[in-house]
Design an enzyme around this catalytic site. Structure first.
Site, short mmCIF file in Angstrom:
data_model
loop_
_atom_site.label_atom_id
_atom_site.label_comp_id
_atom_site.label_asym_id
_atom_site.label_seq_id
_atom_site.Cartn_x
_atom_site.Cartn_y
_atom_site.Cartn_z
N CYS A 1 6.37 -39.96 -15.35
CA CYS A 1 4.95 -40.31 -15.46
C CYS A 1 4.27 -40.42 -14.11
O CYS A 1 3.13 -40.82 -14.02
CB CYS A 1 4.76 -41.57 -16.28
SG CYS A 1 5.47 -43.03 -15.51
N HIS B 1 -6.34 -44.06 -4.68
CA HIS B 1 -7.10 -44.52 -5.84
C HIS B 1 -8.07 -43.44 -6.31
O HIS B 1 -8.11 -43.09 -7.50
CB HIS B 1 -7.84 -45.80 -5.46
CG HIS B 1 -8.70 -46.33 -6.58
ND1 HIS B 1 -10.05 -46.09 -6.62
CD2 HIS B 1 -8.39 -47.04 -7.68
CE1 HIS B 1 -10.54 -46.66 -7.71
NE2 HIS B 1 -9.56 -47.24 -8.37
N ARG C 1 -3.60 -1.20 -6.34
CA ARG C 1 -2.76 -2.41 -6.27
C ARG C 1 -3.16 -3.31 -7.42
O ARG C 1 -4.26 -3.17 -7.98
CB ARG C 1 -2.93 -3.12 -4.93
CG ARG C 1 -4.35 -3.55 -4.67
CD ARG C 1 -4.51 -4.17 -3.32
NE ARG C 1 -5.92 -4.23 -2.98
CZ ARG C 1 -6.40 -4.60 -1.82
NH1 ARG C 1 -5.60 -4.93 -0.85
NH2 ARG C 1 -7.70 -4.64 -1.61
N GLY D 1 -7.80 -7.78 5.44
CA GLY D 1 -8.58 -7.85 6.67
C GLY D 1 -7.88 -8.52 7.83
O GLY D 1 -8.49 -8.75 8.87
N ARG E 1 -3.04 2.85 9.13
CA ARG E 1 -3.38 1.54 8.53
C ARG E 1 -2.14 0.69 8.35
O ARG E 1 -1.05 1.21 8.15
CB ARG E 1 -3.99 1.71 7.14
CG ARG E 1 -5.27 2.46 7.08
CD ARG E 1 -5.63 2.64 5.60
NE ARG E 1 -6.53 3.75 5.43
CZ ARG E 1 -7.85 3.62 5.28
NH1 ARG E 1 -8.39 2.43 5.27
NH2 ARG E 1 -8.62 4.67 5.15
N MET F 1 -5.08 -7.44 9.46
CA MET F 1 -4.49 -6.54 10.45
C MET F 1 -5.44 -5.38 10.72
O MET F 1 -6.55 -5.35 10.23
CB MET F 1 -3.12 -6.09 9.97
CG MET F 1 -2.10 -7.22 10.04
SD MET F 1 -0.48 -6.72 9.54
CE MET F 1 -0.66 -6.59 7.78
N TYR G 1 10.25 -35.13 -21.85
CA TYR G 1 8.81 -34.87 -21.73
C TYR G 1 8.32 -35.11 -20.31
O TYR G 1 9.01 -35.74 -19.50
CB TYR G 1 8.02 -35.76 -22.69
CG TYR G 1 8.08 -37.23 -22.35
CD1 TYR G 1 7.18 -37.79 -21.45
CD2 TYR G 1 9.05 -38.06 -22.92
CE1 TYR G 1 7.25 -39.14 -21.11
CE2 TYR G 1 9.12 -39.40 -22.60
CZ TYR G 1 8.22 -39.93 -21.69
OH TYR G 1 8.30 -41.25 -21.34
N SER H 1 11.45 -43.74 -17.68
CA SER H 1 10.32 -42.90 -17.29
C SER H 1 10.28 -42.91 -15.76
O SER H 1 10.18 -43.98 -15.15
CB SER H 1 9.03 -43.45 -17.88
OG SER H 1 7.97 -42.63 -17.47
N LYS I 1 0.83 -1.20 0.00
CA LYS I 1 0.00 0.00 0.00
C LYS I 1 0.87 1.26 0.00
O LYS I 1 0.66 2.18 -0.80
CB LYS I 1 -0.91 -0.02 1.24
CG LYS I 1 -1.92 1.12 1.26
CD LYS I 1 -2.59 1.21 2.63
CE LYS I 1 -3.74 0.27 2.79
NZ LYS I 1 -5.02 0.80 2.35
C1 PEP Z 1 4.82 -44.20 -10.21
O1 PEP Z 1 5.14 -44.99 -9.34
O2 PEP Z 1 5.13 -43.00 -10.20
C2 PEP Z 1 3.96 -44.65 -11.32
C3 PEP Z 1 3.66 -43.84 -12.31
O3 PEP Z 1 3.44 -45.89 -11.21
P1 PEP Z 1 2.17 -46.26 -10.31
O4 PEP Z 1 1.59 -44.99 -9.78
O5 PEP Z 1 1.25 -47.00 -11.19
O6 PEP Z 1 2.81 -47.11 -9.25
#
Ligand code: PEP
Ligand code: MG
Length: 906
Positions: free
Chosen positions: A862, A485, A365, A107, A98, A109, A882, A795, A28
């Site tokens: 992955c 899951h 701001r 809000g 202020r 302080m 990737y 991976s 401010k």
């Molecule tokens: C992992 O372990 O990061 C993976 C991609 O395999 P999963 O989650 O199927 O064990």
């Protein structure tokens, strides 16, 4: 600290500070200085630095030497600029005090207004101003705020609920109104106001044991000290904990001349945005109240009026706009709006007051905005030549990109319904959802079939719940972490999901949830914000935008694609998911988990036969039944991803996951398999493992039962040959999970190659394919140079790699993670955002050693981290090829990959 400058003046046309000094002057203060430098009318004042706050904190409430003198001098100059003098009986200056931290803490302080009103200054003001009631009303407000903020809170007094001085004073006001037979404060006359001030002062003395100060200097130092003290107030501390703001920053204090928007019908006060913060549209948007103070606009007691015609569309259309009521002041404000946008090159959130027709700016701001507005503004501003493409990309947070893909709870409705918030869990699947509570997957499916929108609420989910999860609008679980899951499945579908919501006590039999004393029943409506993890009772408003039709979205994504170096693939197990991911810009599949394919009703039986087979022949017979299903699955996926690489992983989970554990189901399955329940139970027991995550899973299955790997390799390559014959371009990559040693990999690779040779001979053609491995066991990362000698790609399975590096079970972290975060043992959930220091070290080592041994090695990730912006930045920094993530995170990943490049450039 003696020689340091502690006080920075700001007066229209001239200020000691500027917008670059946020660390010292707070947001401010720095922006008030900047506006003053831009020759915009700000009420004159000064900022006491954040360094004084830290000094004050560290020295038990002392001020640095010389501060008093600096404040007096600044007060003198500010007063001169306003043509008034603080504490002067004839022509006194009133001030506001202020807070103002580096980052806005709305809000959190304290503020004290109207400081400087005393028995000596009030008569002078009354004779000058001519409005006696107005001055007494201002005094009443000062007593309320000062006794609350300075005499109570800053003094460390913690009254009982409802017994705070502010509430007690407000009750006195109610009594007076009742006695006068009026409803509104404004209906009280001068005499009543005077009387009220007397009652207030007596009450302060009675409750807090001190006289209300009648010395302007005592008032100002009391207010300054209280604002500094409020930095460590409970609200502020917990806000900083949530927002990750360091506690040692301190707040600045802004002391500023008071201007009054409640001086009559030639006065007003308002808040505005230089563009619409909800849509990003380029028009001046805001609201104001005639004859009111700033807090009245925010408090929502009176309905504000629109600033102009365009703002009218979003609400208060009946009342005249500022443009109509005060055209001159509106014009001046509009010019300031243009000036500020050109100067800051970003949307500003401003506050203004008009006192007797004179316009003052109280604050500017950078305005907060939702994702959709952020993208629109960034793209528009690039078109307008205000910012570059790079700046436009950096203006949008990657998670904001999500808002284009999913329905969202309307933020305005969420804000209005804060009292309906009942619990908070982990934000596992983004977006918003509204639906009726159901407790089982079957019910979810059945209710959905009748057209009802449901939210499946469970302690946790398992593959057997998938149909209900699919049918539900959203999933809410009491247990589980970010890789549970429910979280994995929901994220894959882009479905709203909250997991680990520990406050829910779910009783499936009674079909009810008890949560913090409330009881919710089956069929009751709840609303979820899966991006934040918040759960509300009742129905909140939802809205949706279509990204494919949104040119602005497409444009910024193109800029991101032109910028990024990382490829972005997807984790997908079905042709539908693959196609969806492709629409979102995925450049291939980085992980196809084949185990999900065995749960279909027609596959689970041969799968179970395979698991329960006693001999190799029996196993091969069962596998032969699975082969055509798998071949069709792979054909579908390879076709959906034609022209792009598809990484398919051989079977990973422990076999017992495919067997029924409940006695009720066991009877049914035994009949289907033509064996006795006793026999089935014996086999289930034989497959029992104490630690299945570290047990007979991953490549260990394929090594003990090579025929499983062979069947899967055959299915992949037969599908590939068939597609090639059709002229479809395919790039299959076969991935071996959970290896720790080179020998494990070589064993499985040999099975794949042998099968491939057989298939190619049988089909009369061959296809190009790769064989590579997951790196998800620390030993594999450490010995990556050896493994890369024969692996064609790596991976990183960072779900398992995180689990095994920390030794935290990925499914049970919920039991201690909240405490770990609260006690700052972990900064964030390591299953959500990659631990760069530890897990990242292993990854960095493996990439370097792997590439040194095999320069052609392709490297990707992955695990769930492949869709997390901070983790993506890390993947970019170690030169991966990737990242791969769930379909609905693909655009976010593309965007984060572009930001990684720009951040690296600096
Ligand atoms: C992992 O372990 O990061 C993976 C991609 O395999 P999963 O989650 O199927 O064990
Ligand atoms: Mg894994």
């Amino acid at each position: 600290m003696g020689n340091k400058k502690n006080v920075y003046l700001f007066i229209k046309g001239k200020a000691d500070g500027d917008a670059g000094m946020k660390n010292l002057l707070g947001g401010k203060g720095a922006n008030l200085a900047e506006m003053a430098n831009l020759n915009i009318s700000v009420p004159a004042g000064f900022t006491i630095t954040t360094e004084v706050c830290t000094y004050f904190m560290n020295s038990g409430g002392q001020y640095p030497e010389g501060l008093e003198k600096e404040v007096e001098e600044a007060m003198q100059l500010a007063g001169e600029a306003m043509g008034k003098t603080f504490a002067d009986p004839k022509n006194p200056l009133l001030i506001s005090v202020r807070s103002g931290a580096r980052m806005s803490m709305p809000g959190m302080m304290e503020t004290v207004l109207n400081v400087g009103l005393t028995s000596k200054t009030m008569p002078g003001l009354i004779s000058k101003n001519g409005n006696e009631r107005f001055i007494w009303d201002a005094y009443r407000r000062l007593i309320t705020m000062y006794s609350d903020v300075v005499l109570e809170k800053a003094a460390g007094i913690e009254p009982e609920e409802g017994g705070g001085i502010r509430e007690l004073l407000e009750k006195e006001m109610e009594k007076i109104k009742e006695a006068a037979g009026v409803k509104a404060d404004t209906a009280l006359g001068v005499e009543e106001m005077k009387m009220l001030c007397g009652i207030y002062k007596a009450k302060v003395k009675e409750i807090l044991g001190v006289e209300f100060p009648d010395d302007p200097m005592e008032q100002i130092w009391g207010a300054i000290g209280a604002v500094f003290t409020s930095w460590n107030g409970k609200r502020a501390v917990s806000y900083r904990n949530i927002e990750g703001i360091p506690h040692d920053w301190g707040t600045a204090v802004n002391v500023q001349s008071m201007v009054f928007g409640n001086m009559g019908d030639d006065s007003a006060t308002g808040v505005a945005f230089t563009r619409n913060p909800a849509t990003g549209d380029n028009y001046f948007y805001g609201e104001f109240l005639l004859n009111a103070q700033g807090e009245d606009v925010v408090a929502g007691i009176r309905t504000p009026q629109a600033l102009n015609e365009v703002s009218k569309m979003s609400g208060s259309d009946a009342l005249p706009s500022l443009e109509e009521t005060m055209p001159e002041q509106y014009k001046e404000l509009y010019e300031i709006r243009n000036n500020l946008e050109r100067h800051y090159r970003d949307m500003q959130d401003i506050e203004f007051t008009i006192e007797n027709h004179k316009l003052y700016m109280l604050q500017t701001r950078v305005g907060k905005r939702n994702g959709i507005a952020a993208v629109r503004m960034a793209v528009d501003m690039e078109h307008e030549g205000l910012i570059t493409k790079e700046e436009a990309i950096m203006r949008v947070r990657p998670d904001q990109i999500n808002e284009f893909l999913l329905p969202m709870l309307d933020p305005k409705d969420e804000e209005a319904k804060q009292s309906d918030k009942i619990a908070t869990g982990l934000p596992a699947g983004p977006g918003g959802a509204v639906g009726q509570i159901v407790f089982t997957a079957d019910e979810a499916e059945a209710w959905a079939k009748t057209g009802k929108k449901v939210i499946l609420v469970r302690n946790e989910t398992s593959p057997e719940d998938v149909h209900g999860m699919h049918a539900a609008e959203a999933i809410l679980t009491a247990m589980g972490g970010m890789t549970s899951h429910a979280a994995l499945v929901a994220r894959g579908w882009g479905k709203c999901c909250i997991v680990g919501c520990g406050a829910l006590n779910i009783d499936v039999h009674k079909k009810q949830i008890e949560v913090n004393g409330r009881v919710l029943k089956e069929g009751d409506y709840i609303s979820l914000n899966g991006s934040k993890g918040t759960v509300y009772t009742g129905k909140l408003d939802l809205f949706l935008v279509d990204p494919a039709k949104n040119e602005i979205f497409q444009e910024i994504m193109k800029w991101a694609d032109d910028t990024r170096k990382l490829g972005v693939r997807t984790n997908a197990d079905t042709p539908e998911d693959a196609a969806q991911a492709r629409r979102f810009g995925a450049q291939g599949i980085g992980l196809c988990r084949t185990e999900h394919m065995f749960f279909g009703p027609d596959r689970i039986l041969p799968m179970r036969e395979m698991i329960l087979a006693e001999t190799k022949e029996d196993r091969e017979k069962a596998l032969a039944k699975l082969l055509p299903f798998q071949r069709d699955d792979f054909k579908g996926i390879l076709r959906a991803m034609k022209g792009l690489p598809v990484t398919i992983r051989t079977l990973d989970p422990p076999l017992h996951e495919f067997l029924p554990h409940e006695p009720v189901n066991q009877g049914e399955v035994a009949t289907e398999l033509g064996i006795t329940v006793k026999e089935l139970r014996r086999k289930v027991a034989a497959l029992h493992e104490f630690n299945p995550m570290l047990g007979h899973r991953g490549c260990r299955l394929g090594i003990v039962y090579p025929e499983i790997t062979a069947m899967q390799a055959r299915a992949i390559l037969e599908a590939a040959c068939a597609l090639k014959k059709e002229g479809v371009e395919i790039y299959p990559e076969i991935m071996i999970p959970l290896i720790g040693t080179k020998a494990e990999f070589e064993n499985q690779k040999a099975v794949v190659i042998k099968t491939a040779d057989e298939v190619f001979k049988q089909e009369g053609i061959s296809v190009d394919y790769l064989v590579g491995t997951m790196i998800e066991i620390p030993r594999a990362a450490i010995t990556a140079d050896k493994i890369a000698e024969t692996a064609q790609f790596f991976s990183f399975g960072t779900n398992d790699l995180t689990q095994m590096t920390f030794g935290y079970s990925r499914d049970d972290i919920g039991s201690f993670l909240p405490e770990y975060i609260e006690k700052k043992i972990l900064p964030v959930d390591p299953f959500q955002s990659l631990d760069q220091e530890g897990v990242g070290f292993l990854i960095g080592h493996a990439v370097e050693k792997g590439r040194a041994a095999n320069p052609n090695l392709k490297v990707g990730i992955c695990g769930e981290h492949g869709g997390d912006p901070a983790s993506i930045e890390f993947c970019h920094s170690v030169n991966m090829d990737y990242v791969s993530c769930s379909p609905y995170r693909v655009p976010v990943a593309r965007f984060a990959a572009a930001q990684s490049v720009l951040k690296e450039k600096g």
